[in-house]
Design a protein around this motif. Structure first.
Motif, PDB file in Angstrom:
ATOM      1  N   ILE A   1       8.867   6.941   3.840  1.00  0.00           N
ATOM      2  CA  ILE A   1       7.987   5.767   3.759  1.00  0.00           C
ATOM      3  C   ILE A   1       7.006   5.883   2.600  1.00  0.00           C
ATOM      4  O   ILE A   1       6.355   4.903   2.241  1.00  0.00           O
ATOM      5  N   ASP A   2       6.871   7.072   2.021  1.00  0.00           N
ATOM      6  CA  ASP A   2       5.990   7.237   0.867  1.00  0.00           C
ATOM      7  C   ASP A   2       6.619   6.611  -0.382  1.00  0.00           C
ATOM      8  O   ASP A   2       5.923   6.017  -1.210  1.00  0.00           O
ATOM      9  N   VAL A   3       7.925   6.779  -0.508  1.00  0.00           N
ATOM     10  CA  VAL A   3       8.686   6.123  -1.578  1.00  0.00           C
ATOM     11  C   VAL A   3       9.856   5.398  -0.898  1.00  0.00           C
ATOM     12  O   VAL A   3      10.950   5.955  -0.764  1.00  0.00           O
ATOM     13  N   PRO A   4       9.649   4.174  -0.420  1.00  0.00           N
ATOM     14  CA  PRO A   4      10.719   3.446   0.268  1.00  0.00           C
ATOM     15  C   PRO A   4      11.938   3.237  -0.638  1.00  0.00           C
ATOM     16  O   PRO A   4      11.842   3.291  -1.872  1.00  0.00           O
ATOM     17  N   ILE A   5      13.050   2.968  -0.004  1.00  0.00           N
ATOM     18  CA  ILE A   5      14.315   2.916  -0.731  1.00  0.00           C
ATOM     19  C   ILE A   5      14.324   1.842  -1.824  1.00  0.00           C
ATOM     20  O   ILE A   5      14.951   2.014  -2.874  1.00  0.00           O
ATOM     21  N   ASP A   6      13.587   0.742  -1.619  1.00  0.00           N
ATOM     22  CA  ASP A   6      13.592  -0.302  -2.644  1.00  0.00           C
ATOM     23  C   ASP A   6      12.900   0.163  -3.919  1.00  0.00           C
ATOM     24  O   ASP A   6      13.288  -0.225  -5.029  1.00  0.00           O
ATOM     25  N   LEU A   7      11.879   1.025  -3.780  1.00  0.00           N
ATOM     26  CA  LEU A   7      11.226   1.572  -4.973  1.00  0.00           C
ATOM     27  C   LEU A   7      12.177   2.500  -5.719  1.00  0.00           C
ATOM     28  O   LEU A   7      12.286   2.444  -6.951  1.00  0.00           O
ATOM     29  N   ALA A   8      12.857   3.363  -4.963  1.00  0.00           N
ATOM     30  CA  ALA A   8      13.789   4.303  -5.594  1.00  0.00           C
ATOM     31  C   ALA A   8      14.906   3.548  -6.305  1.00  0.00           C
ATOM     32  O   ALA A   8      15.304   3.902  -7.430  1.00  0.00           O
ATOM     33  N   GLN A   9      15.407   2.490  -5.668  1.00  0.00           N
ATOM     34  CA  GLN A   9      16.475   1.709  -6.284  1.00  0.00           C
ATOM     35  C   GLN A   9      15.995   1.027  -7.561  1.00  0.00           C
ATOM     36  O   GLN A   9      16.714   0.994  -8.574  1.00  0.00           O
ATOM     37  N   ALA A  10      14.783   0.503  -7.535  1.00  0.00           N
ATOM     38  CA  ALA A  10      14.246  -0.166  -8.721  1.00  0.00           C
ATOM     39  C   ALA A  10      14.144   0.810  -9.892  1.00  0.00           C
ATOM     40  O   ALA A  10      14.473   0.471 -11.033  1.00  0.00           O
ATOM     41  N   LEU A  11      13.705   2.033  -9.616  1.00  0.00           N
ATOM     42  CA  LEU A  11      13.642   3.034 -10.679  1.00  0.00           C
ATOM     43  C   LEU A  11      15.029   3.391 -11.172  1.00  0.00           C
ATOM     44  O   LEU A  11      15.275   3.478 -12.388  1.00  0.00           O
ATOM     45  N   PHE A  12      15.963   3.585 -10.238  1.00  0.00           N
ATOM     46  CA  PHE A  12      17.330   3.943 -10.623  1.00  0.00           C
ATOM     47  C   PHE A  12      17.914   2.924 -11.600  1.00  0.00           C
ATOM     48  O   PHE A  12      18.558   3.280 -12.594  1.00  0.00           O
TER      49      PHE A  12
ATOM     50  N   PRO B   1       0.825  -1.217   0.000  1.00  0.00           N
ATOM     51  CA  PRO B   1       0.000   0.000   0.000  1.00  0.00           C
ATOM     52  C   PRO B   1       0.854   1.259   0.000  1.00  0.00           C
ATOM     53  O   PRO B   1       1.942   1.288   0.585  1.00  0.00           O
ATOM     54  N   ILE B   2       0.369   2.293  -0.655  1.00  0.00           N
ATOM     55  CA  ILE B   2       1.069   3.568  -0.737  1.00  0.00           C
ATOM     56  C   ILE B   2       0.342   4.554   0.177  1.00  0.00           C
ATOM     57  O   ILE B   2      -0.865   4.765   0.041  1.00  0.00           O
ATOM     58  N   PRO B   3       1.049   5.147   1.141  1.00  0.00           N
ATOM     59  CA  PRO B   3       0.386   5.890   2.215  1.00  0.00           C
ATOM     60  C   PRO B   3      -0.586   6.979   1.769  1.00  0.00           C
ATOM     61  O   PRO B   3      -1.606   7.201   2.429  1.00  0.00           O
ATOM     62  N   ILE B   4      -0.317   7.659   0.680  1.00  0.00           N
ATOM     63  CA  ILE B   4      -1.192   8.760   0.279  1.00  0.00           C
ATOM     64  C   ILE B   4      -2.584   8.276  -0.121  1.00  0.00           C
ATOM     65  O   ILE B   4      -3.557   9.034  -0.091  1.00  0.00           O
ATOM     66  N   ASP B   5      -2.701   7.011  -0.488  1.00  0.00           N
ATOM     67  CA  ASP B   5      -3.997   6.444  -0.857  1.00  0.00           C
ATOM     68  C   ASP B   5      -4.616   5.777   0.367  1.00  0.00           C
ATOM     69  O   ASP B   5      -4.218   4.688   0.783  1.00  0.00           O
ATOM     70  N   ALA B   6      -5.620   6.445   0.942  1.00  0.00           N
ATOM     71  CA  ALA B   6      -6.263   5.935   2.149  1.00  0.00           C
ATOM     72  C   ALA B   6      -7.320   4.881   1.848  1.00  0.00           C
ATOM     73  O   ALA B   6      -7.943   4.336   2.765  1.00  0.00           O
ATOM     74  N   GLY B   7      -7.541   4.580   0.565  1.00  0.00           N
ATOM     75  CA  GLY B   7      -8.536   3.591   0.190  1.00  0.00           C
ATOM     76  C   GLY B   7      -9.920   4.197   0.066  1.00  0.00           C
ATOM     77  O   GLY B   7     -10.137   5.386   0.310  1.00  0.00           O
ATOM     78  N   GLY B   8     -10.875   3.374  -0.339  1.00  0.00           N
ATOM     79  CA  GLY B   8     -12.249   3.838  -0.475  1.00  0.00           C
ATOM     80  C   GLY B   8     -12.497   4.528  -1.802  1.00  0.00           C
ATOM     81  O   GLY B   8     -11.573   4.725  -2.603  1.00  0.00           O
ATOM     82  N   PRO B   9     -13.757   4.909  -2.066  1.00  0.00           N
ATOM     83  CA  PRO B   9     -14.087   5.567  -3.331  1.00  0.00           C
ATOM     84  C   PRO B   9     -13.431   6.942  -3.430  1.00  0.00           C
ATOM     85  O   PRO B   9     -13.241   7.625  -2.424  1.00  0.00           O
ATOM     86  N   LEU B  10     -13.094   7.324  -4.656  1.00  0.00           N
ATOM     87  CA  LEU B  10     -12.460   8.610  -4.902  1.00  0.00           C
ATOM     88  C   LEU B  10     -13.406   9.538  -5.642  1.00  0.00           C
ATOM     89  O   LEU B  10     -13.931   9.196  -6.705  1.00  0.00           O
TER      90      LEU B  10
ATOM     91  N   THR C   1      12.958  12.640   5.589  1.00  0.00           N
ATOM     92  CA  THR C   1      11.755  11.956   5.143  1.00  0.00           C
ATOM     93  C   THR C   1      11.439  12.364   3.703  1.00  0.00           C
ATOM     94  O   THR C   1      12.252  12.961   3.014  1.00  0.00           O
ATOM     95  N   HIS C   2      10.215  12.064   3.295  1.00  0.00           N
ATOM     96  CA  HIS C   2       9.735  12.443   1.966  1.00  0.00           C
ATOM     97  C   HIS C   2       9.805  13.953   1.761  1.00  0.00           C
ATOM     98  O   HIS C   2       9.964  14.426   0.638  1.00  0.00           O
ATOM     99  N   LEU C   3       9.697  14.704   2.848  1.00  0.00           N
ATOM    100  CA  LEU C   3       9.677  16.171   2.782  1.00  0.00           C
ATOM    101  C   LEU C   3      11.023  16.766   3.175  1.00  0.00           C
ATOM    102  O   LEU C   3      11.101  17.793   3.858  1.00  0.00           O
ATOM    103  N   VAL C   4      12.095  16.153   2.724  1.00  0.00           N
ATOM    104  CA  VAL C   4      13.445  16.585   3.081  1.00  0.00           C
ATOM    105  C   VAL C   4      13.694  18.063   2.782  1.00  0.00           C
ATOM    106  O   VAL C   4      14.443  18.726   3.514  1.00  0.00           O
ATOM    107  N   LEU C   5      13.053  18.619   1.752  1.00  0.00           N
ATOM    108  CA  LEU C   5      13.302  20.021   1.398  1.00  0.00           C
ATOM    109  C   LEU C   5      12.763  20.993   2.438  1.00  0.00           C
ATOM    110  O   LEU C   5      13.060  22.190   2.376  1.00  0.00           O
ATOM    111  N   LEU C   6      11.979  20.474   3.397  1.00  0.00           N
ATOM    112  CA  LEU C   6      11.383  21.322   4.433  1.00  0.00           C
ATOM    113  C   LEU C   6      11.934  20.989   5.825  1.00  0.00           C
ATOM    114  O   LEU C   6      11.376  21.426   6.828  1.00  0.00           O
ATOM    115  N   GLU C   7      13.033  20.256   5.882  1.00  0.00           N
ATOM    116  CA  GLU C   7      13.528  19.742   7.151  1.00  0.00           C
ATOM    117  C   GLU C   7      14.937  20.237   7.470  1.00  0.00           C
ATOM    118  O   GLU C   7      15.571  20.927   6.677  1.00  0.00           O
TER     119      GLU C   7
END
Length: 332
Positions: free
Chosen positions: A275-286, A172-181, A304-310
């Motif tokens: 956790i929104d884009v875990p390292i294994d996903l980033a590596q697979a794209l790379f 599951p991808i965190p931004i998608d909480a499930g249910g109808p859109l 985190t995902h929001l590194v530009l604000l941290e």
């Protein structure tokens, strides 16, 4: 609108403009910052940025923490920086369905629309500056938009930087909480800090976002959608098209675009605690970026995902600037 501002002793020009799309009544807001002394424009020093699935380019890239934003940093380093808001975000026009109850329409502003809007702004910049290419930057959903655009328009892109871009996931991808859109969703901006900090280890949460930064960011973000003040205080409208695309592509094992079609230099930036884009996903794209003349990966620790604000944002800023600054020529 144009004004001059001073950031860390460097005078910058800040201009705001609107770019027409092929859709009647829909135009795009673009913020541009550059050194006041800059008079010669080149592909190497021109950057076009696109944002993620929830927050605008202003919210992600131009909140001036300690008097300096990400856009300010690059502009002060000599770059001509354009940051666009896709329709439905920030100061860009909202599709009429966003003024209606969400359940009355299907998800709005999908990735096809994001790619088209990025393309419209790139064409605007190319024409305005008399260029044939620009550099591109995108994060999260914006990384999909930027990657897809580049894969289809290599001739217009000098270099590509992707921060935590989406990729295929069997979880599951965190931004998608499930249910109808519906067409759009409401995001409780002032309540988002707890979720943001929860993605870091407990021992690191207190220091991840310096004091006052979250409140400054939330104020800036909410001010971009005055609609929320009257109808949904402290909440922001965000389109659901990107979430529908998660279901149709990334969770369904379907690539929205082919990374091997990207034939320009690529930098991939990732935060250790994303956790929104875990390292294994980033590596697979790379590993899929097989046709890039060269590619680099930068992992930012304690981010985190929001590194530009941290707190470690300057590590990401510097890595991105270095990639744009230098040409890799290899051994002779």
């Amino acid at each position: 609108m144009s004004q001059n501002i001073v950031v860390n002793g460097t005078e910058l020009v800040f201009e705001e403009s609107r770019v027409q799309t092929g859709t009647p009544g829909i135009d795009l807001y673009v913020r541009n910052k550059r050194p006041a002394s800059l008079s010669t424009f080149t592909p190497e020093r021109t950057i076009v940025m696109v944002h993620g699935a929830t927050f605008s380019s202003g919210s992600l890239y131009d909140v001036p923490f300690n008097g300096m934003s990400y856009v300010d940093y690059l502009a002060a380093a000599g770059y001509d920086v354009y940051a666009l808001d896709v329709r439905g975000y920030g100061h860009s026009a909202r599709p009429p369905e966003m003024e209606q109850p969400s359940e009355q329409s299907p998800p709005l502003v999908n990735t096809d629309t994001g790619v088209a809007d990025l393309g419209a702004v790139v064409e605007h910049v190319l024409q305005q500056r008399g260029l044939k290419k620009v550099c591109i930057f995108g994060m999260s959903w914006g990384g999909t938009v930027a990657g897809a655009y580049t894969s289809r328009n290599n001739d217009k892109v000098h270099k590509l930087v992707l921060l935590a871009p989406q990729w295929l996931s069997d979880k599951p991808i965190p931004i998608d909480a499930g249910g109808p859109l519906g067409a759009w969703r409401l995001v409780p901006v002032r309540e988002s800090k707890a979720r943001w900090l929860s993605t870091a280890p407990e021992y690191a949460r207190a220091g991840l976002v310096p004091e006052g930064w979250f409140e400054q960011w939330a104020d800036f973000t909410l001010a971009e959608d005055p609609w929320s003040r009257e109808r949904a205080p402290n909440q922001l409208r965000a389109s659901n098209g990107p979430i529908q695309d998660i279901r149709d592509y990334w969770r369904a094992g379907r690539k929205y675009y082919e990374p091997a079609d990207i034939r320009v230099p690529v930098l991939l930036v990732h935060g250790e605690w994303d956790i929104d884009v875990p390292i294994d996903l980033a590596q697979a794209l790379f590993l899929e970026l097989k046709s890039a003349p060269y590619r680099q990966w930068v992992e930012i620790g304690e981010a985190t995902h929001l590194v530009l604000l941290e707190k470690n944002r300057l590590l990401a800023f510097q890595a991105i600037r270095d990639f744009y600054d230098h040409a890799f020529r290899g051994e002779t």
